[in-house]
Design a protein around this motif. Structure first.
Motif, PDB file in Angstrom:
ATOM      1  N   UNK A  15      13.009  21.974  78.193  1.00  0.00           N
ATOM      2  CA  UNK A  15      11.944  21.661  79.154  1.00  0.00           C
ATOM      3  C   UNK A  15      10.658  22.398  78.801  1.00  0.00           C
ATOM      4  N   UNK A  16      10.802  23.666  78.464  1.00  0.00           N
ATOM      5  CA  UNK A  16       9.644  24.486  78.105  1.00  0.00           C
ATOM      6  C   UNK A  16       9.937  25.140  76.744  1.00  0.00           C
ATOM      7  N   UNK A  17       9.494  24.518  75.643  1.00  0.00           N
ATOM      8  CA  UNK A  17       9.833  25.038  74.314  1.00  0.00           C
ATOM      9  C   UNK A  17       9.527  26.531  74.182  1.00  0.00           C
ATOM     10  N   UNK A  26      13.237  29.592  84.750  1.00  0.00           N
ATOM     11  CA  UNK A  26      12.178  29.729  83.751  1.00  0.00           C
ATOM     12  C   UNK A  26      12.661  29.373  82.352  1.00  0.00           C
ATOM     13  N   UNK A  27      13.931  29.670  82.077  1.00  0.00           N
ATOM     14  CA  UNK A  27      14.414  29.507  80.714  1.00  0.00           C
ATOM     15  C   UNK A  27      15.043  28.151  80.479  1.00  0.00           C
ATOM     16  N   UNK A  87      21.672  27.803  68.674  1.00  0.00           N
ATOM     17  CA  UNK A  87      21.414  28.991  69.489  1.00  0.00           C
ATOM     18  C   UNK A  87      20.307  28.737  70.503  1.00  0.00           C
ATOM     19  N   UNK A  88      19.595  27.617  70.326  1.00  0.00           N
ATOM     20  CA  UNK A  88      18.480  27.322  71.240  1.00  0.00           C
ATOM     21  C   UNK A  88      18.904  26.408  72.390  1.00  0.00           C
ATOM     22  N   UNK A  89      19.945  25.620  72.188  1.00  0.00           N
ATOM     23  CA  UNK A  89      20.321  24.645  73.234  1.00  0.00           C
ATOM     24  C   UNK A  89      21.748  24.155  73.039  1.00  0.00           C
ATOM     25  N   UNK A  90      22.500  24.119  74.131  1.00  0.00           N
ATOM     26  CA  UNK A  90      23.879  23.618  74.085  1.00  0.00           C
ATOM     27  C   UNK A  90      24.060  22.457  75.073  1.00  0.00           C
TER      28      UNK A  90
END
Ligand SMILES: Cc1cc2nc3c(=O)[nH]c(=O)nc-3n(C[C@H](O)[C@H](O)[C@H](O)COP(=O)(O)OP(=O)(O)OC[C@H]3O[C@@H](n4cnc5c(N)ncnc54)[C@H](O)[C@@H]3O)c2cc1C
Ligand code: SF4
Ligand code: FES
Ligand code: FES
Lengths: 198, 339
Positions: B141-143, B136-137, B164-167
């Motif tokens: 893919x799903x802002x 789900x996270x 912190x949102x994407x690595x």
């Protein structure tokens, strides 16, 4: 499993009748269908040129060349290992170049010449690469073999079979779970000499 | 895979007209171009990409998009040139080793025969949470859904340019070479052509990891322009889990010019460690005009990775990234360069 695979099995199981009814617009069954606003398959009538023969077929735009070869034309020599471009079992030639049939859309190869492992032998006489794989025991279970052979022929034609090192590098897109690799290199070396002699 | 309409226009303007539809980002637009399809079809099967229309651009009948030509502005490489064709071009092999070594060490020959350079630079991350919709996270893919990789399996994730949102790692091998050479991208949109710096093509994830590039929906990459050169003292070093056919754990594309041991020019692009094709500006600044010694190269690598942020499983990328950069520089110094 993704939806495409489910569709494919459904089509195999119930045959052309269902395939035809899908193409007439009835929604495919499945959990995702309710979430999708676009459930109507779009089809195309195309001519596919495989091993020198033209085939007029109707395909869903989603159908990969691998599924078309296996399920529409009954040419099951090309194998489905991963269906994600990772294993090379589906290697075929498009205009003489090695490509992966599992990442190729059938509609995109209309008008191009496709060769599969079924198109290599001339009558009873095997292609030198096929014979070399037999001579060198270059397989165990055989699942990867048609992809290896298609890839190996292109590898020689590209001029990428100059040394064992080159062969290993340029054949690395074809995985073999049985690890027949040393024998595959030996087979490519043998066939290379014969192919170069003409 | 979801049903889609298939179009195969024979000219670029028609392709752009078909693809110029309202969307929040180029990558999420309902109309997607297909070059080789080796990223697109893969992600459509996985239901990660869901275009309603696929515009096949391989039949576009514009010579300039299919050719590699030296020009006054530099080497001009059409976006429909395949990976295989560029790495087999003898003059590019001789004059720009980093552009060709980074290609033949990428993917497999089958994929390189299919994949086009326009699609190559736009390939998507291999983050397993991005590629598997049963998670789900995934903010990409799903802002707004979160990021499963932060505390998940993150051995393959980036240490530079993260948020912190994407690595997620930028996985490609060719783009680090382009960014090192200050390449430009020629883009065709509905209002005409524009040129953008390759360094501005990919965006850092920040708070919007789902917007990956600075392209507007429908914009078509038509060519890459590599200014300056030849760059004969250049190369690509790639470290991976197996010797062939694997993505980089760390890589470095370098091009240098020497006066004796002194670096008159130095350009470094890093792969396998960052969220975007990474230009090592800080390291270059420390090295330019200096002697190229192992100690200097190490100090520059140390500085470049000074801001690296690691997670549980990817700390090794800092060590490996630095070592790869140092080795690439020293190997370039040792090259026998044809005159
Ligand atoms: C098993 C496997 C292993 C791989 N290993 C490596 C590796 O080691 N190193 C590496 O670098 N890569 C690797 N790749 C990635 C591969 O290089 C890319 O998938 C390929 O280069 C993409 O090119 P394409 O033409 O197939 O793109 P496509 O799939 O056709 O397109 C990709 C995206 O770009 C868009 N697009 C395409 N062309 C244009 C254009 N001209 N203008 C605007 N938008 C466009 C499409 O709409 C799509 O969203 C691997 C891929 C696979 C499947
Ligand atoms: S790293 Fe980026 S792509 Fe991977 S799960 Fe997190 S948000 Fe998604
Ligand atoms: S089935 Fe095509 S590469 Fe594995
Ligand atoms: S022979 Fe079994 S996978 Fe290759």
């Amino acid at each position: 499993m993704n939806e495409c695979a489910v569709d494919r099995r459904t089509v195999i199981a119930t045959g052309a009748v269902l395939a035809a009814s899908l193409s007439l617009g009835s929604a495919p069954a499945g959990a995702r269908a309710s979430m999708d606003t676009r459930t109507t398959p779009l089809t195309r009538d195309i001519t596919l040129s495989v091993n020198g023969t033209d085939h007029a077929i109707r395909v869903d735009t989603r159908m990969t060349l691998l599924d078309a070869l296996r399920d529409k034309l009954g040419l099951t020599g090309s194998k489905k290992g991963c269906d994600q471009g990772q294993c090379g079992a589906c290697t075929i030639h498009v205009e003489g170049e090695r490509h992966l049939a599992c990442l190729t859309l059938t509609v995109a190869v209309e008008g191009l010449h496709i060769t599969t492992v079924e198109g290599l032998a001339e009558g009873e006489s095997l292609h030198p690469m096929q014979q070399a794989f037999i001579d060198h025991d270059a397989f165990q279970c055989g699942y990867c073999t048609s992809g290896q052979i298609m890839s190996a022929i292109a590898c020689v034609r590209e001029g990428h079979a100059g040394s064992d090192e080159d062969i290993r590098e340029y054949m690395s897109g074809n995985l073999c779970r049985c690890a027949a690799y040393p024998n595959i290199v030996a087979a490519v070396n043998q066939a290379k000499n014969e192919m170069e002699r003409g | 895979m979801r049903p889609f309409a298939y179009e195969r226009p024979t000219d670029a303007a028609t392709a752009v007209a078909l693809a110029s539809v309202p969307a929040s980002a180029h990558v999420t637009a309902p109309v997607q171009y297909k070059g080789g399809g080796t990223t697109l079809i893969d992600l459509m099967k996985l239901d990660v990409m869901q275009p309603t229309t696929v515009v096949d651009i391989t039949a576009i009948d514009d010579e300039a998009m299919h050719r590699i030509v030296p020009s006054d502005e530099g080497l001009r490489i059409g976006s429909l040139v395949t990976m295989a064709k560029l790495h087999a071009d003898p003059s590019v092999v001789r004059d720009y080793p980093l552009l060709t070594e980074s290609l033949w060490q990428a993917a497999s020959q089958q994929l390189r025969n299919m994949a086009r350079l326009g699609g190559n630079v736009l390939q998507r991350t291999r983050c397993l949470y991005f590629r598997d919709t049963s998670y789900d996270q995934c903010n990409k893919r799903v802002p707004g859904s979160g990021c499963a990789a932060l505390d998940g399996s993150n051995r393959g994730h980036a240490v530079l340019g993260t948020s912190d949102q994407c690595i997620a790692l930028y996985p490609g091998d060719w783009a680090p070479a382009l960014v090192a050479l200050d390449a430009r991208v020629e883009v065709l949109g509905r209002t005409g052509k524009r040129l953008i710096a390759f360094a501005d093509l990919h965006r850092l994830p920040g708070t919007t990891p789902h917007i990956e590039t600075s392209l507007s929906p429908g914009e078509l990459i038509t060519a890459f322009i590599v200014p300056g050169g030849p760059r004969r003292r250049s190369l690509y070093r790639k470290i991976r889990d197996r010797e062939s056919y694997a993505f980089a754990n760390a890589s470095a594309a370098v091009a240098i010019e020497l006066d004796g041991r002194t670096l008159r020019d130095v350009r470094i692009g890093l792969g396998g460690v960052a969220t975007i094709p990474w230009r090592a500006h800080r390291a270059e600044g420390m090295l330019r005009g200096q002697e190229l010694t192992e100690a200097n190269a190490r100090a520059a690598a140390e500085a470049e990775f000074g801001d690296a942020r690691t997670r549980e499983h990817n700390g090794y990328k800092v060590v490996l990234g630095k070592a790869t950069m140092v080795r690439a520089l020293l190997d370039a110094q040792a090259m026998e360069v044809p005159r």
